[in-house]
Design a protein around this motif. Structure first.
Motif, PDB file in Angstrom:
ATOM      1  N   UNK A 101       0.810  -1.219   0.000  1.00 34.81           N
ATOM      2  CA  UNK A 101       0.000   0.000   0.000  1.00 34.81           C
ATOM      3  C   UNK A 101       0.840   1.264   0.000  1.00 34.81           C
ATOM      4  N   UNK A 102       2.127   1.132  -0.214  1.00 35.20           N
ATOM      5  CA  UNK A 102       2.967   2.315  -0.364  1.00 35.20           C
ATOM      6  C   UNK A 102       2.772   2.913  -1.764  1.00 35.20           C
ATOM      7  N   UNK A 103       2.894   4.231  -1.907  1.00 34.48           N
ATOM      8  CA  UNK A 103       2.614   4.870  -3.209  1.00 34.48           C
ATOM      9  C   UNK A 103       3.466   4.351  -4.354  1.00 34.48           C
ATOM     10  N   UNK A 104       4.728   4.041  -4.070  1.00 32.32           N
ATOM     11  CA  UNK A 104       5.621   3.592  -5.136  1.00 32.32           C
ATOM     12  C   UNK A 104       5.772   2.077  -5.193  1.00 32.32           C
ATOM     13  N   UNK A 105       4.942   1.349  -4.466  1.00 27.15           N
ATOM     14  CA  UNK A 105       5.053  -0.115  -4.442  1.00 27.15           C
ATOM     15  C   UNK A 105       4.510  -0.714  -5.726  1.00 27.15           C
ATOM     16  N   UNK A 106       5.124  -1.807  -6.158  1.00 23.61           N
ATOM     17  CA  UNK A 106       4.704  -2.498  -7.377  1.00 23.61           C
ATOM     18  C   UNK A 106       4.375  -3.959  -7.097  1.00 23.61           C
ATOM     19  N   UNK A 107       3.963  -4.254  -5.854  1.00 26.24           N
ATOM     20  CA  UNK A 107       3.699  -5.637  -5.472  1.00 26.24           C
ATOM     21  C   UNK A 107       2.362  -6.151  -6.012  1.00 26.24           C
ATOM     22  N   UNK A 108       1.417  -5.267  -6.196  1.00 27.71           N
ATOM     23  CA  UNK A 108       0.097  -5.687  -6.659  1.00 27.71           C
ATOM     24  C   UNK A 108       0.102  -5.873  -8.170  1.00 27.71           C
ATOM     25  N   UNK A 109      -0.621  -6.873  -8.658  1.00 31.07           N
ATOM     26  CA  UNK A 109      -0.667  -7.103 -10.110  1.00 31.07           C
ATOM     27  C   UNK A 109      -1.453  -6.000 -10.813  1.00 31.07           C
ATOM     28  N   UNK A 110      -1.177  -5.846 -12.094  1.00 31.89           N
ATOM     29  CA  UNK A 110      -1.870  -4.826 -12.871  1.00 31.89           C
ATOM     30  C   UNK A 110      -3.329  -5.211 -13.058  1.00 31.89           C
ATOM     31  N   UNK A 111      -4.190  -4.212 -13.011  1.00 33.86           N
ATOM     32  CA  UNK A 111      -5.609  -4.457 -13.202  1.00 33.86           C
ATOM     33  C   UNK A 111      -6.427  -3.299 -12.667  1.00 33.86           C
ATOM     34  N   UNK A 112      -7.730  -3.347 -12.903  1.00 34.75           N
ATOM     35  CA  UNK A 112      -8.616  -2.279 -12.463  1.00 34.75           C
ATOM     36  C   UNK A 112      -8.742  -2.241 -10.950  1.00 34.75           C
ATOM     37  N   UNK A 113      -8.724  -3.407 -10.302  1.00 35.07           N
ATOM     38  CA  UNK A 113      -8.807  -3.440  -8.843  1.00 35.07           C
ATOM     39  C   UNK A 113      -7.560  -2.802  -8.238  1.00 35.07           C
ATOM     40  N   UNK A 114      -6.401  -3.097  -8.803  1.00 37.07           N
ATOM     41  CA  UNK A 114      -5.167  -2.469  -8.328  1.00 37.07           C
ATOM     42  C   UNK A 114      -5.202  -0.963  -8.541  1.00 37.07           C
ATOM     43  N   UNK A 115      -5.705  -0.522  -9.677  1.00 35.93           N
ATOM     44  CA  UNK A 115      -5.829   0.922  -9.906  1.00 35.93           C
ATOM     45  C   UNK A 115      -6.752   1.568  -8.876  1.00 35.93           C
ATOM     46  N   UNK A 116      -7.816   0.849  -8.508  1.00 38.36           N
ATOM     47  CA  UNK A 116      -8.730   1.363  -7.489  1.00 38.36           C
ATOM     48  C   UNK A 116      -8.026   1.467  -6.137  1.00 38.36           C
ATOM     49  N   UNK A 117      -7.240   0.462  -5.782  1.00 38.71           N
ATOM     50  CA  UNK A 117      -6.505   0.498  -4.511  1.00 38.71           C
ATOM     51  C   UNK A 117      -5.499   1.641  -4.502  1.00 38.71           C
ATOM     52  N   UNK A 118      -4.819   1.852  -5.602  1.00 39.83           N
ATOM     53  CA  UNK A 118      -3.860   2.957  -5.660  1.00 39.83           C
ATOM     54  C   UNK A 118      -4.560   4.306  -5.583  1.00 39.83           C
ATOM     55  N   UNK A 119      -5.746   4.403  -6.145  1.00 37.93           N
ATOM     56  CA  UNK A 119      -6.523   5.639  -6.004  1.00 37.93           C
ATOM     57  C   UNK A 119      -6.904   5.875  -4.544  1.00 37.93           C
ATOM     58  N   UNK A 120      -7.222   4.787  -3.831  1.00 35.96           N
ATOM     59  CA  UNK A 120      -7.516   4.914  -2.405  1.00 35.96           C
ATOM     60  C   UNK A 120      -6.287   5.387  -1.626  1.00 35.96           C
ATOM     61  N   UNK A 121      -5.135   4.845  -1.975  1.00 35.30           N
ATOM     62  CA  UNK A 121      -3.901   5.270  -1.310  1.00 35.30           C
ATOM     63  C   UNK A 121      -3.650   6.760  -1.555  1.00 35.30           C
ATOM     64  N   UNK A 122      -3.822   7.205  -2.784  1.00 36.38           N
ATOM     65  CA  UNK A 122      -3.627   8.617  -3.110  1.00 36.38           C
ATOM     66  C   UNK A 122      -4.637   9.496  -2.382  1.00 36.38           C
ATOM     67  N   UNK A 123      -5.875   9.043  -2.316  1.00 35.61           N
ATOM     68  CA  UNK A 123      -6.903   9.822  -1.619  1.00 35.61           C
ATOM     69  C   UNK A 123      -6.613   9.901  -0.133  1.00 35.61           C
ATOM     70  N   UNK A 124      -6.151   8.797   0.447  1.00 38.46           N
ATOM     71  CA  UNK A 124      -5.837   8.803   1.877  1.00 38.46           C
ATOM     72  C   UNK A 124      -4.704   9.775   2.188  1.00 38.46           C
ATOM     73  N   UNK A 125      -3.694   9.806   1.319  1.00 41.80           N
ATOM     74  CA  UNK A 125      -2.575  10.723   1.545  1.00 41.80           C
ATOM     75  C   UNK A 125      -2.999  12.179   1.366  1.00 41.80           C
ATOM     76  N   UNK A 126      -3.857  12.421   0.399  1.00 44.05           N
ATOM     77  CA  UNK A 126      -4.314  13.793   0.155  1.00 44.05           C
ATOM     78  C   UNK A 126      -5.277  14.259   1.242  1.00 44.05           C
ATOM     79  N   UNK A 127      -6.138  13.352   1.689  1.00 43.70           N
ATOM     80  CA  UNK A 127      -7.163  13.695   2.670  1.00 43.70           C
ATOM     81  C   UNK A 127      -6.595  13.833   4.070  1.00 43.70           C
ATOM     82  N   UNK A 128      -5.670  12.961   4.407  1.00 43.50           N
ATOM     83  CA  UNK A 128      -5.138  12.980   5.758  1.00 43.50           C
ATOM     84  C   UNK A 128      -5.976  12.123   6.686  1.00 43.50           C
ATOM     85  N   UNK A 129      -5.971  12.445   7.966  1.00 46.97           N
ATOM     86  CA  UNK A 129      -6.698  11.647   8.960  1.00 46.97           C
ATOM     87  C   UNK A 129      -8.201  11.752   8.743  1.00 46.97           C
TER      88      UNK A 129
END
Length: 259
Positions: A101-129
């Motif tokens: 779940x790190x922003x630069x991690x490449x452990x998850x396979x490519x796909x729409x679900x992975x893109x969704x998870x990365x969007x969640x990670x970006x939103x969490x970092x932008x939103x904060x607590x």
């Protein structure tokens, strides 16, 4: 702890029973091809093509084949997404979940679900607590997973309407000779009966081809929609139980560490 570990072992076993959207499509298509070969062996296809002077039945057959190819392409894509979602779960329930779940991690396979998870990670970092709401992102994921599945409904309706169009044309051909029919002219009566028979053949064969094609297309895309729904449900379950809680905890700890 033992309950959690046993649940993690059950999840992949449950998913193994849902691995076959492409296999189901191939089984259904194989049965359809077998039925088509049997009908062709007894000459029904040749009779249909020879009797349909409008060639609407042939157009229906070609459109059905094109639709089957599109359904295969979409089913293959959904099968890949389902496999990617399973591999995402395997990573997120393993020891490398935090690094995945790190922003630069490449452990998850490519796909729409992975893109969704990365969007969640970006939103969490932008939103904060705070609570991480993924409602809008889930709508986007659903639209992307659905893709061009709506073509199935369009193709099914088109096949049905082509069959009805053939029915109307067939009745026009059948009833056209009646207007100028002379009951005393036996030759004209015989010719009119032939035209009426041709019109009835056009009406019946096009209607049959349209109905059968529409039903078969509906079945294929019903299986595709069911597989798409399972992938989306797995993605929701995965993100709600494995991703968002971890991201919320990480964002809540970040202000404390800064302080």
């Amino acid at each position: 702890m033992s309950v959690v570990s046993s649940a993690e072992r059950v999840e992949p076993a449950r998913d193994s029973a849902e691995r076959g959207p492409l296999l189901l499509w191939m089984i259904f298509t194989g049965l359809t091809i077998f039925a088509a070969v049997v009908l062709a062996r007894y000459g029904y296809f040749h009779l249909m093509v020879a009797s349909d002077r409008t060639y609407i039945s042939s157009v229906i057959a070609v459109l059905y084949v094109v639709t089957c190819c599109h359904c295969f392409w979409r089913t293959r894509a959904i099968a890949r997404e389902a496999d990617a979602a399973r591999r995402c779960r395997a990573v997120l329930i393993g020891p490398d979940a935090a690094r995945a779940l790190e922003p630069d991690a490449q452990l998850l396979p490519k796909g729409l679900v992975t893109n969704h998870i990365r969007s969640l990670v970006t939103k969490a970092q932008t939103q904060g607590a705070g609570r991480l709401d993924q409602t809008l992102l889930l709508r986007t994921l659903a639209d992307r997973l659905r893709g061009s599945n709506g073509f199935g409904g369009f193709a099914s309706d088109t096949l049905m309407k082509l069959g009805l169009l053939g029915t109307i044309i067939g009745f026009i051909i059948m009833l056209a000779p009646i207007a100028g029919l002379d009951i005393n002219d036996k030759l004209a009566m015989k010719s009119s009966m032939g035209l009426m028979s041709d019109g009835m053949a056009v009406a019946m064969y096009t209607t049959l081809a349209g109905l059968v094609g529409s039903i078969l297309v509906r079945i294929q895309y019903y299986m595709l929609d069911a597989a798409t729904g399972r992938v989306f449900s797995d993605a929701v379950m995965l993100t709600e139980t494995r991703v968002t809680p971890r991201l919320e905890r990480a964002m809540d700890r970040a202000p404390e560490q800064d302080a």
